[in-house]
Design a protein around this motif. Structure first.
Motif, PDB file in Angstrom:
ATOM      1  N   GLU A 114       1.236  -1.327  -0.040  1.00 45.77           N
ATOM      2  CA  GLU A 114       0.286  -0.048   0.105  1.00 45.77           C
ATOM      3  C   GLU A 114       1.631   1.368   0.163  1.00 45.77           C
ATOM      4  O   GLU A 114       0.273   2.151   0.640  1.00 45.77           O
ATOM      5  CB  GLU A 114      -0.966   0.038   0.701  1.00 45.77           C
ATOM      6  N   ALA A 245      -1.078   9.339  -4.208  1.00 44.81           N
ATOM      7  CA  ALA A 245      -1.779   8.904  -3.410  1.00 44.81           C
ATOM      8  C   ALA A 245      -3.385   9.392  -3.142  1.00 44.81           C
ATOM      9  O   ALA A 245      -4.294   8.614  -2.184  1.00 44.81           O
ATOM     10  CB  ALA A 245      -1.107   8.767  -2.453  1.00 44.81           C
ATOM     11  N   PHE A 246      -3.266  10.713  -3.470  1.00 44.75           N
ATOM     12  CA  PHE A 246      -4.132  11.354  -4.139  1.00 44.75           C
ATOM     13  C   PHE A 246      -5.785  10.815  -4.809  1.00 44.75           C
ATOM     14  O   PHE A 246      -7.023  10.929  -4.312  1.00 44.75           O
ATOM     15  CB  PHE A 246      -4.613  12.885  -3.615  1.00 44.75           C
ATOM     16  N   THR A 249      -6.256   5.151  -4.791  1.00 47.19           N
ATOM     17  CA  THR A 249      -5.973   4.758  -3.337  1.00 47.19           C
ATOM     18  C   THR A 249      -5.211   2.694  -3.839  1.00 47.19           C
ATOM     19  O   THR A 249      -5.160   2.840  -5.146  1.00 47.19           O
ATOM     20  CB  THR A 249      -7.197   4.088  -2.884  1.00 47.19           C
ATOM     21  N   ASP A 436       3.593  11.415   3.304  1.00 46.73           N
ATOM     22  CA  ASP A 436       2.133  10.467   3.525  1.00 46.73           C
ATOM     23  C   ASP A 436       1.036  10.749   3.842  1.00 46.73           C
ATOM     24  O   ASP A 436       0.124  10.772   3.954  1.00 46.73           O
ATOM     25  CB  ASP A 436       2.725   9.163   3.902  1.00 46.73           C
ATOM     26  N   GLN A 440      -2.473  12.092   2.732  1.00 42.85           N
ATOM     27  CA  GLN A 440      -4.196  11.493   3.233  1.00 42.85           C
ATOM     28  C   GLN A 440      -4.693  12.313   4.372  1.00 42.85           C
ATOM     29  O   GLN A 440      -5.780  12.127   4.248  1.00 42.85           O
ATOM     30  CB  GLN A 440      -3.858  10.589   4.479  1.00 42.85           C
ATOM     31  N   TYR A 441      -4.636  13.430   5.190  1.00 43.61           N
ATOM     32  CA  TYR A 441      -5.008  14.406   5.419  1.00 43.61           C
ATOM     33  C   TYR A 441      -5.592  15.375   3.964  1.00 43.61           C
ATOM     34  O   TYR A 441      -7.055  15.841   3.855  1.00 43.61           O
ATOM     35  CB  TYR A 441      -4.220  15.438   5.878  1.00 43.61           C
ATOM     36  N   ARG A 443      -7.124  14.525   1.643  1.00 43.69           N
ATOM     37  CA  ARG A 443      -8.206  13.158   0.619  1.00 43.69           C
ATOM     38  C   ARG A 443      -9.240  13.435   1.717  1.00 43.69           C
ATOM     39  O   ARG A 443      -9.997  13.432   1.548  1.00 43.69           O
ATOM     40  CB  ARG A 443      -7.722  11.720   0.540  1.00 43.69           C
ATOM     41  N   LEU A 458      -2.994  11.282  11.727  1.00 43.26           N
ATOM     42  CA  LEU A 458      -2.172  10.671  10.405  1.00 43.26           C
ATOM     43  C   LEU A 458      -0.428  10.889  11.212  1.00 43.26           C
ATOM     44  O   LEU A 458      -0.465   9.652  10.156  1.00 43.26           O
ATOM     45  CB  LEU A 458      -3.319  11.159   9.188  1.00 43.26           C
TER      46      LEU A 458
END
Length: 491
Positions: A114, A245-246, A249, A436, A440-441, A443, A458
């Motif tokens: 991942e 990664a935005f 997924t 990373d 994710q923040y 997203r 996160l």
């Protein structure tokens, strides 16, 4: 589909028994550096000074404050001028093709763990070494046509018999010569370039320039519209790599690798309107946004369109900033601007960060751009705000601010400088330690589901610890600036 999957399975095995694709990548890099050094020495011994320098220059620089964005070579370098030079080309290409296969072999393990950002970085690194790598091209949705690889929208143009012209954009192949002689096609007839400019004076009748990801309308000139579209494509390439990664997924990436091609259709082009003058820009938009005359560009999420104007007042950073909003917003498919109630700082901060996109190295073999940097865009100002002016709004307070509060802060310009620094910090502190978490923040914010403590959770740090680390980051930037000043390095 089956063929692409077999190619992944047939790639050379990882070079060590390590379970970390990043560690294996590091070993590949070290081995490749040795191989290039040997090839450069050989070239020098044959009297090939230029080829020896090209070999040494092929190794990417390492930055602690910037990210590399790959530019993939389009076509092949010119033929060698001598037998020795041809042998150098053969050896250079062979080394890179072997390295491409080894890098690509790590894409699948990275996806399985991942590590989306690493997987995409490996994918683009593969294509830097071998632009003809079939499996890597297919994973990006590219298709082959007459021995060349094209993205979907570009391929449609090629199949219609069009060619891309650096000044005029897409043209039917048999129109190129007449355009270069000053003629223009308008409807069903040929007219002069001057006459076309008169006819397209209003934005409603302006030129339309389409690229792979953008649709630009302008009444300024065809050439300037094309130049803007090219710059926007450069931004998209950087955004797509840096924020992999935005837009993808882990599950999507794993499916992509399993089936060997993108699982969804390419998105619609992003719409941009480019006015010839600032007055036209203001007159067109003032009813939609009072105070527009104080802006240099704007993106309206509800219209899914970015607006800019030409002229001396235009700021290239504003184009990058507003188009970055557009890329995040439209990829997330939000109807209203992100950050309305809270977390507005990261929406604006990351757009400020992308203002740092800079041209990097160019060569017929491929090149790169950079994003970030201690000494570009707004980071020098952020350093002054904190270390000299002692101005600072802590992360915990910033995260509670929505767009209205952020833009109406009594020191809004200063706040924007700070958040540009904070976004750069989260991207680059300690070799990307928080990168990373930041993606994710983003997203979560663009998914309208970020909790007040989302960033801290996160990052696995308290807001206070992030405040302290940010200060350390700016101190390192200041030390770097002082070192450069002493050495006379003005870069």
């Amino acid at each position: 589909m089956a063929a692409a999957l077999l190619m992944i399975g047939a790639a050379p095995p990882p070079v060590t028994g390590s379970e970390s694709p990043a560690a294996e990548r590091a070993q590949l890099d070290a081995e490749f550096a040795d191989q290039l050094a040997h090839l450069a020495d050989w070239a020098e011994a044959q009297g090939l000074a230029s080829e020896a320098q090209q070999t040494r220059d092929w190794l990417l620089p390492t930055y602690q404050d910037k990210q590399i964005v790959y530019r993939i070579a389009d076509g092949q370098p010119s033929a060698a001028a001598s037998a020795d030079a041809a042998e150098w080309q053969r050896r250079f290409r062979s080394l890179r093709e072997l390295r491409a296969d080894a890098l690509f072999a790590l894409v699948k393990p990275a996806a399985e763990q991942e590590q989306v950002s690493l997987a995409f970085e490996l994918l683009y690194a593969t294509l830097r070494e071998n632009p003809e790598h079939e499996a890597a091209r297919r994973l990006l949705g590219h298709k082959q046509y007459q021995d060349r690889w094209y993205a979907p929208n570009t391929l449609r143009r090629i199949e219609r018999g069009e060619v891309w012209h650096e000044r005029f954009g897409w043209l039917p192949a048999d129109h190129v010569a007449r355009y270069e002689q000053g003629e223009r096609r308008y409807g069903t007839r040929w007219i002069t370039a001057e006459r076309e400019a008169e006819l397209r004076r209003s934005i409603a009748r302006g030129w339309h320039i389409e690229t792979e990801h953008f649709d630009v309308t302008t009444n300024h000139s065809l050439e300037e519209g094309v130049a803007l579209a090219r710059r926007l494509e450069q931004l998209h390439a950087a955004w797509f790599q840096v924020f992999a990664a935005f837009h993808t997924t882990p599950k999507q990436l794993q499916q992509l690798i399993r089936y060997g091609k993108p699982s969804r259709r390419p998105p619609a082009r992003h719409k941009v309107v480019y006015f010839a003058t600032r007055d036209e820009y203001v007159n067109e938009l003032v009813r939609r946004q009072p105070g527009i005359e104080r802006s240099l560009g704007v993106y309206f999420a509800n219209r899914r369109t970015a607006y800019f104007f030409a002229g001396e007042d235009q700021d290239p950073g504003t184009v990058l900033h507003e188009a970055t909003h557009q890329l995040f917003q439209e990829t997330a498919s939000l109807k209203q601007p992100a950050g309305q109630k809270r977390h507005a700082w990261v929406v604006e901060g990351i757009a400020c960060y992308m203002e740092s996109l800079r041209d990097g190295q160019r060569s017929p073999w491929g090149g790169f751009d950079t994003v970030g940097g201690y000494h570009v865009a707004r980071l020098p100002g952020a350093r002054i705000r904190l270390l000299e002016d002692r101005f600072y709004i802590p992360f915990a307070e910033l995260t509670r601010m929505g767009l209205w509060q952020l833009n109406r802060h009594p020191q809004a310009a200063t706040v924007y400088t700070q958040i540009a620094g904070q976004a750069t910090f989260l991207m680059h502190y300690s070799d990307g330690h928080y990168r990373d978490a930041l993606v994710q923040y983003l997203r979560a914010v663009y998914g309208d589901r970020a909790s007040p403590a989302e960033l801290a959770e996160l990052a696995e740090e308290s807001f206070g610890e992030l405040d302290l680390a940010y200060r350390q980051f700016l101190l390192a930037a200041e030390a770097d600036a002082e070192a450069r000043a002493k050495s006379g390095d003005s870069r």
